[in-house]
Design a protein around this motif. Structure first.
Motif, mmCIF file in Angstrom:
data_model
loop_
_atom_site.group_PDB
_atom_site.id
_atom_site.type_symbol
_atom_site.label_atom_id
_atom_site.label_comp_id
_atom_site.label_asym_id
_atom_site.label_seq_id
_atom_site.Cartn_x
_atom_site.Cartn_y
_atom_site.Cartn_z
ATOM 1 N N CYS A 166 59.778 42.579 170.349
ATOM 2 C CA CYS A 166 60.201 43.807 169.660
ATOM 3 C C CYS A 166 59.876 43.738 168.165
ATOM 4 C CB CYS A 166 61.692 44.026 169.869
ATOM 5 S SG CYS A 166 62.129 44.466 171.569
ATOM 6 N N ALA A 167 59.986 42.563 167.570
ATOM 7 C CA ALA A 167 59.680 42.427 166.140
ATOM 8 C C ALA A 167 58.185 42.595 165.881
ATOM 9 C CB ALA A 167 60.160 41.069 165.637
ATOM 10 N N GLY A 190 58.659 51.809 166.991
ATOM 11 C CA GLY A 190 59.862 52.533 166.631
ATOM 12 C C GLY A 190 60.936 52.505 167.693
ATOM 13 N N ALA A 191 61.435 53.669 168.075
ATOM 14 C CA ALA A 191 62.607 53.819 168.948
ATOM 15 C C ALA A 191 62.473 53.118 170.290
ATOM 16 C CB ALA A 191 62.917 55.300 169.149
ATOM 17 N N PRO A 192 61.327 53.160 170.984
ATOM 18 C CA PRO A 192 61.262 52.463 172.277
ATOM 19 C C PRO A 192 61.567 50.979 172.180
ATOM 20 C CG PRO A 192 59.424 53.976 172.045
ATOM 21 C CD PRO A 192 60.097 53.920 170.714
ATOM 22 N N ARG A 193 61.069 50.311 171.143
ATOM 23 C CA ARG A 193 61.337 48.883 171.014
ATOM 24 C C ARG A 193 62.782 48.620 170.627
ATOM 25 N NH1 ARG A 193 58.091 46.356 174.207
ATOM 26 N NH2 ARG A 193 55.878 46.611 173.703
ATOM 27 N N LYS A 240 65.250 50.472 171.520
ATOM 28 C CA LYS A 240 65.994 50.711 172.755
ATOM 29 C C LYS A 240 65.885 49.513 173.699
ATOM 30 C CE LYS A 240 66.403 54.021 176.567
ATOM 31 N NZ LYS A 240 65.848 55.267 177.153
ATOM 32 N N GLN A 241 64.694 48.922 173.794
ATOM 33 C CA GLN A 241 64.514 47.744 174.638
ATOM 34 C C GLN A 241 65.333 46.570 174.116
ATOM 35 O OE1 GLN A 241 60.501 46.326 174.803
ATOM 36 N NE2 GLN A 241 60.926 44.780 176.373
ATOM 37 N N MET A 242 65.382 46.384 172.800
ATOM 38 C CA MET A 242 66.151 45.295 172.221
ATOM 39 C C MET A 242 67.650 45.481 172.484
ATOM 40 S SD MET A 242 66.087 43.810 168.326
ATOM 41 C CE MET A 242 66.708 45.350 167.633
ATOM 42 N N GLY A 243 68.126 46.725 172.367
ATOM 43 C CA GLY A 243 69.540 46.980 172.641
ATOM 44 C C GLY A 243 69.888 46.749 174.098
ATOM 45 N N GLY A 278 65.836 42.947 180.376
ATOM 46 C CA GLY A 278 65.999 44.379 180.134
ATOM 47 C C GLY A 278 66.750 45.092 181.227
ATOM 48 N N GLY A 279 67.400 44.352 182.148
ATOM 49 C CA GLY A 279 68.230 44.985 183.153
ATOM 50 C C GLY A 279 67.579 45.175 184.501
#
Length: 432
Positions: free
Chosen positions: A133-134, A140-143, A145-148, A249-250
């Protein structure tokens, strides 16, 4: 002396009878304590234990005083009933035991090793996600969201690892309690009906038949116990490794597969309740109860077959081979074949020399990888049967394949002498 007193060499209660017969009711005062006149006292006074009951029955006592009301035969029948009851209890304990070999708490040494590995694996996967993700933060937002999502699933996986042993232990006890209650409280289930029929019938042959069926059922119950306990232990110890896969990621596909296998083993004892609707039809007949018990053996063998897909079919097949090699009874063979049917084994393509794709195939493979990145699934590698299973399948389908070749007009395979397998040999010229 012995020639004057015919009862001189007889002691105890037998002497009283001897003196009574020789003196017409003589005194038995020579006995210990002075019994007095035996025709007034209890003639069985000096006989104790079970022999006293037989003595009383011979002197006007009630035949009900004898054990079992049927002498030696009654005692043997009662012993068979007691043995059958103990076998049924043992079968219930093996099929649905209260305790499991799996650890009961998360601080068990056996489970701690797997939990340590699972936790570190989850943290390593989470770290890789953070790094990815870094490096791709420009998306932006997709990464973000993946990190969260990875953060939340990692915490859930680590927290769930410690709760698996306790949950499995509680589910195992609940299953055992429910199984025992179902068989003890309801008289329409198999084992209570067998016990009632054993107590009501006086046929020793029927009791021996049901006893033999219970012994066979005990052997199958031991197989179920071993497969079930080892499978539960393996799946509980695998729990941290499976739950750690959530950290990426679930992705719950591995967790669902693991949970299905584990729940299948935990709830397997309830398969025996399938026979409950048929118990009322056979109530009162020990022979029919034996037939139902044989059906229960087949169900327990099926529980082994479907319990753990990794080695369940192997164990069931070994049990079937063991029975078929040691008996020619068609009923026994039919039972083990119903519990462990004929199957074909499938294996991955064995590794051989390295294969180099043609340019067209290489481009196709790269195109498949590219499409997979956008959610289009790539075609799975085909599998094939093992050699033994392929030979068995070819023999099984030989007649059908011959009919298909004949319908399609395909010539029959030639034998080394140049003739078809089913063709009539050409006539030979007469020998001069």
């Amino acid at each position: 002396m012995a020639d004057k007193d015919p009862c001189a060499w007889i002691k105890g209660a037998a002497r009283a009878y001897c003196e009574q017969d020789n003196t017409g009711g003589g005194s038995a005062a020579g006995m210990t304590g002075g019994a007095g006149n035996t025709d007034k006292d209890d003639p069985c006074e000096y006989i104790i234990g079970e022999a006293h009951k037989y003595c009383m029955r011979g002197h006007g006592g009630s035949p009900a005083d004898s054990p079992g009301g049927g002498g030696i035969t009654g005692n043997a029948a009662d012993n068979v009933t007691d043995l059958a009851e103990s076998l049924i209890k043992k079968i219930e304990d093996l099929v649905a035991p209260k305790d499991s070999w799996a650890p009961a708490k998360a601080d068990s040494w056996v489970y701690e090793q797997f939990m340590w590995l699972g936790q570190h694996l989850a943290v390593a996967i989470f770290t890789c996600v953070i790094v990815v993700c870094a490096l791709t933060a420009w998306q932006g937002a997709p990464r973000l969201k993946q990190m969260g999502a990875s953060t939340g699933w990692t915490l859930a996986a680590v927290a769930g690892m410690a709760s698996v042993p306790g949950a499995v232990m509680l589910l195992n006890r609940a299953t055992s309690t429910a199984f025992t209650a179902a068989f003890d409280s309801n008289e329409s289930t198999l084992f209570p009906v067998i016990l009632n029929d054993l107590k009501r019938t006086d046929d020793p042959l029927a009791k021996l038949i049901i006893f033999a069926a219970l012994v066979v059922a005990l052997a199958f119950a031991c197989l179920v116990f071993m497969t079930r306990q080892i499978g539960i232990l393996v799946f509980v110890c695998m729990a941290p490794l499976v739950l750690a896969s959530l950290a990426r990621g679930g992705d719950t596909s591995a967790v669902k597969q693991w949970a299905q296998r584990l729940l299948g083993l935990m709830l397997a004892p309830f398969a025996l309740l399938m026979l409950s609707p048929f118990v009322k039809l056979t109530q009162g007949s020990l022979v029919m109860d034996s037939a139902l018990l044989v059906a229960a053996d087949a169900i327990m063998l099926r529980m082994i077959f479907h319990g753990v897909p990794y080695f369940g079919p192997k164990v069931a097949g070994a049990a079937r081979t063991f029975v078929e090699n040691r008996t020619s009874n068609p009923l026994a063979r039919a039972v083990v074949r119903a519990g462990s049917p004929d199957v074909y084994e499938r294996e991955n393509t064995p590794r051989g020399p390295r294969i180099v794709d043609t340019p067209g195939r290489a481009m196709s493979q790269d195109r498949g990888v590219l499409f997979a990145a956008y959610g289009v699934k790539q075609q799975q590698r085909p599998a094939r049967l093992t050699t033994a299973s392929a030979v068995a399948q070819a023999r099984h389908n030989a007649a059908r394949n011959a009919q298909l070749r004949q319908a399609r007009g395909v010539p029959r395979p030639q034998t080394p002498n140049g003739q078809g397998q089913n063709s009539t040999p050409a006539p030979q010229p007469p020998t001069p």
